[in-house]
Design an enzyme around this catalytic site. Structure first.
Site, PDB file in Angstrom:
ATOM      1  N   ASN A 139       1.754   6.449   9.260  1.00 43.84           N
ATOM      2  CA  ASN A 139       1.569   5.841   8.524  1.00 43.84           C
ATOM      3  C   ASN A 139       2.398   4.467   9.174  1.00 43.84           C
ATOM      4  OD1 ASN A 139       3.525   6.107   6.969  1.00 43.84           O
ATOM      5  ND2 ASN A 139       2.377   6.743   4.751  1.00 43.84           N
ATOM      6  N   ASP A 154      16.920  11.442   5.366  1.00 41.70           N
ATOM      7  CA  ASP A 154      16.291  12.712   3.561  1.00 41.70           C
ATOM      8  C   ASP A 154      15.849  13.441   3.436  1.00 41.70           C
ATOM      9  OD1 ASP A 154      14.945  13.128   6.060  1.00 41.70           O
ATOM     10  OD2 ASP A 154      12.854  11.857   5.548  1.00 41.70           O
ATOM     11  N   GLU A 190       7.765   4.893   2.642  1.00 41.46           N
ATOM     12  CA  GLU A 190       6.733   4.496   3.175  1.00 41.46           C
ATOM     13  C   GLU A 190       6.488   2.630   2.767  1.00 41.46           C
ATOM     14  OE1 GLU A 190       5.000   6.513   3.425  1.00 41.46           O
ATOM     15  OE2 GLU A 190       5.274   8.442   2.203  1.00 41.46           O
ATOM     16  N   HIS A 229       5.715   4.943   8.583  1.00 38.58           N
ATOM     17  CA  HIS A 229       6.973   5.232   7.697  1.00 38.58           C
ATOM     18  C   HIS A 229       8.315   6.023   8.406  1.00 38.58           C
ATOM     19  CE1 HIS A 229       5.790   9.765   6.805  1.00 38.58           C
ATOM     20  NE2 HIS A 229       7.518  10.100   6.912  1.00 38.58           N
TER      21      HIS A 229
HETATM   22  C1  GLP Z   1       8.412  13.068   7.247  1.00 40.62           C
HETATM   23  C2  GLP Z   1       9.882  12.731   7.436  1.00 40.62           C
HETATM   24  C3  GLP Z   1      10.535  12.179   8.373  1.00 40.62           C
HETATM   25  C4  GLP Z   1       9.130  11.749  10.137  1.00 40.62           C
HETATM   26  C5  GLP Z   1       7.868  12.252   9.653  1.00 40.62           C
HETATM   27  C6  GLP Z   1       7.065  12.649  11.132  1.00 40.62           C
HETATM   28  O1  GLP Z   1       7.475  12.726   6.607  1.00 40.62           O
HETATM   29  N1  GLP Z   1      10.840  12.536   6.427  1.00 40.62           N
HETATM   30  O2  GLP Z   1      11.542  11.801   9.347  1.00 40.62           O
HETATM   31  O3  GLP Z   1       9.352  11.143  10.913  1.00 40.62           O
HETATM   32  O4  GLP Z   1       7.270  12.925   8.532  1.00 40.62           O
HETATM   33  O5  GLP Z   1       6.854  13.750  11.124  1.00 40.62           O
HETATM   34  P1  GLP Z   1       6.497  14.441  12.379  1.00 40.62           P
HETATM   35  O6  GLP Z   1       7.723  14.426  13.326  1.00 40.62           O
HETATM   36  O7  GLP Z   1       6.294  16.550  11.824  1.00 40.62           O
HETATM   37  O8  GLP Z   1       5.290  14.311  12.822  1.00 40.62           O
END
Ligand code: GLP
Length: 241
Positions: free
Chosen positions: A133, A67, A140, A135
């Site tokens: 959540n 992304d 989402e 995702h």
């Molecule tokens: C973002 C990214 C996800 C990731 C999520 C959790 O929203 N788009 O790919 O898994 O954050 O991030 P973190 O690993 O910093 O908790």
């Protein structure tokens, strides 16, 4: 779906890197699906260490990222382009022409991104983090699972969670371009890394909950080759059952 409860963040990172390294040994020109966020940073450090030790060669490896935010300059250190440069691309011998991320220009490039993944022969192994959540990528919670790459409006929870990287929540982009659930499910194998207590509920709902687009990661229950790697905290609700 296999759950591996590792000791801590470093242990999760080492195990995830070992799986990815095995993939590169088995298929030197494999397609790696890569993720951003704090969860995979340790995995990238371990991969860099293996490269520096002479144990891994990325010269033929191709990568596709999950992304990118919409409307953020790729030179902005908070863009996912810059994140990947900093945490992996600039530190191993990946060829610039072999790395791909969604441009973040919006819907126009989504179809081209799906085609790029398809033309590369599909993803061999997809690394994922998980949002609080549930995702994955920026898919989402929603009424339906999405198929291909698409523009997403971020939820308030994700904006708040990602605000820690920005000066304030107001600066977090409201939209992103993300691979869809279909792109992720089409990967031959999936490795999801989750650490910390604030991921425990998402991990439990992913593994034990109903398969629902309200918890996008729950669809991974249907994936034929999926490993969930947690530390003690993120895996703690799995002990009760
Ligand atoms: C973002 C990214 C996800 C990731 C999520 C959790 O929203 N788009 O790919 O898994 O954050 O991030 P973190 O690993 O910093 O908790």
């Amino acid at each position: 779906m296999r759950l591996i409860r590792a000791k801590d963040y470093n242990d999760v990172s080492r195990k995830a890197a070992n799986i990815i390294a095995a993939q590169i040994y088995l298929k030197p020109d494999c397609v790696l699906g890569l993720a951003t966020g704090s969860s995979p940073v340790g995995t990238y450090k371990e991969l860099i260490a293996k490269y520096e030790a002479g144990d891994l060669d990325f010269s033929k490896v191709r990568t596709v990222n999950l992304d990118e935010y919409v409307g953020i300059n790729h030179k902005n250190p908070l863009s996912y382009h810059a994140f990947m440069q900093e945490h992996l691309f600039s530190k191993v011998n990946l060829r610039p022409e072999n790395v791909h991320l969604p441009s973040g220009n919006g819907a126009a490039d989504a179809e081209a991104y799906d085609k790029a993944i398809h033309d590369a022969g599909g993803i061999d192994i997809q690394l994922l983090g998980i949002g609080r959540n549930g995702h994955i990528g920026f898919n989402e919670p929603a009424d339906d699972f999405t198929y291909g790459t698409h523009v997403v409006t971020l939820t308030a929870d994700t904006i708040e969670a990602n605000a820690r990287f920005f000066k304030s929540a107001d600066e977090v982009p409201r939209q992103a371009v993300s691979m869809g659930i279909g792109n992720i499910m089409a990967a031959k194998c999936v490795v999801l890394v989750a650490t910390g207590e604030n991921k425990a509920k998402a991990v439990r709902d992913t593994i034990r909950g109903p398969i629902t687009p309200r918890v996008p990661a729950s669809v991974l229950q249907l994936h034929p080759c999926c490993v969930i790697l947690t530390d003690r905290e993120a895996g703690k609700l799995m002990l009760e059952e």
